[in-house]
Design an enzyme around this catalytic site. Sequence first.
Site, mmCIF file in Angstrom:
data_model
loop_
_atom_site.group_PDB
_atom_site.id
_atom_site.type_symbol
_atom_site.label_atom_id
_atom_site.label_comp_id
_atom_site.label_asym_id
_atom_site.label_seq_id
_atom_site.Cartn_x
_atom_site.Cartn_y
_atom_site.Cartn_z
ATOM 1 N N SER A 41 0.815 -1.206 0.000
ATOM 2 C CA SER A 41 0.000 0.000 0.000
ATOM 3 C C SER A 41 0.853 1.262 0.000
ATOM 4 O O SER A 41 1.828 1.369 0.732
ATOM 5 C CB SER A 41 -0.909 -0.003 1.239
ATOM 6 O OG SER A 41 -1.700 1.162 1.276
ATOM 7 N N ALA A 70 5.808 10.988 4.686
ATOM 8 C CA ALA A 70 4.720 11.408 5.575
ATOM 9 C C ALA A 70 3.601 11.964 4.703
ATOM 10 O O ALA A 70 3.257 13.138 4.763
ATOM 11 C CB ALA A 70 5.205 12.455 6.572
ATOM 12 N N CYS A 80 0.097 3.326 11.039
ATOM 13 C CA CYS A 80 0.637 4.371 10.175
ATOM 14 C C CYS A 80 1.319 5.446 11.019
ATOM 15 O O CYS A 80 0.674 6.074 11.860
ATOM 16 C CB CYS A 80 -0.464 5.004 9.335
ATOM 17 S SG CYS A 80 0.131 6.227 8.172
ATOM 18 N N ASN A 129 5.174 -2.626 9.314
ATOM 19 C CA ASN A 129 5.000 -1.295 8.758
ATOM 20 C C ASN A 129 6.317 -0.533 8.909
ATOM 21 O O ASN A 129 7.298 -1.050 9.459
ATOM 22 C CB ASN A 129 3.858 -0.560 9.473
ATOM 23 C CG ASN A 129 3.203 0.483 8.582
ATOM 24 O OD1 ASN A 129 3.822 1.005 7.657
ATOM 25 N ND2 ASN A 129 1.950 0.789 8.863
ATOM 26 N N GLY A 158 9.712 -5.255 4.225
ATOM 27 C CA GLY A 158 10.647 -4.343 4.867
ATOM 28 C C GLY A 158 12.017 -4.379 4.232
ATOM 29 O O GLY A 158 12.893 -5.108 4.695
#
Length: 311
Positions: A24, A75, A134, A196, A250
């Site tokens: 994503s 970000a 997130c 994440n 990752g």
Amino acid sequence: MTQLPDLSVSFAGLTLQTPLVLLSGCVGFGEEYTRVEGWDNRDIGAVILKGTTLEPRMGNAPHRVYETPSGMLNAIGLQNPGARYVVDHILPELPTGETQFWANANGTSPEEYGEVARIFDDSPVTAIEINISCPNVKEGGVHFGNDPCMAARVVEAMRPHTSKPLITKLSPNSADIAATARMVIEAGTDGLSVINTLVGMAVDIENRTPVIDNISGGLSGPCIKPVALWKIHQTRAVAAKHHIPILGQGGITCAKDAIEFAIVGSDAIGIGTGLFYDPLMCGKLLGDMSDYLERKKLNSYSDLVGTLATK
């Protein structure tokens, strides 16, 4: 004629044509990569759509992306047109007959996550990833991911609203990622997405200000690979006990990376920042993985998963 190793995998009740899943935020809403000459949807098992909230979001102010040594800070802030718009206007244009598409659900409360799940339940997506971790939004996000109880509440809020597989994305910033995994499994998740991005920042030394307007952002890329491998290793025992698959991710940029992730317990492989290095890496990666499996006399990718030998 020697039969090639089987690269298809079973994941949370779904059959993926390869173990590679595009992550994503790295391919927009699934349409961006289709414009790359030479792309082949047969190389990927699924595409996870950009993070989606109930209502549209503008995202964070720039700067929102910054390259770091062996990685990237971002970000973006979940810029998206809202779940209903995605279902009504974007999904109908995607090649759902060529590969699978998964939603990525976000919210500021468990109830909002539940409503997003309800909207995507009546759509062509075959699974829903739950983004509880997130690190670049000011509400929700990492707050849920770092609190096992809150993470479980989000899964519980979504579970009644969809029959599609739920895949919970875990934060590496959690104090005990295995505890979070156990609680979201008990709450009804069908899979785990590990990990994440990490939280990081960069500084403009001339102006003595943060480079990222949000101050912090999510750190991804090869620099986080050792952390990701460790977190998957920590999570694997809990997941395997409950027969819950792991989408490992990752810093994967080559077949060697993907093979390491498989050995520590990744039932499928997430490709993200690596696509910015090489948009056509998936085909090359699959070829090299197949060669490795043949050399090791393994019949399938799944035969490699979770085979780490420890002393």
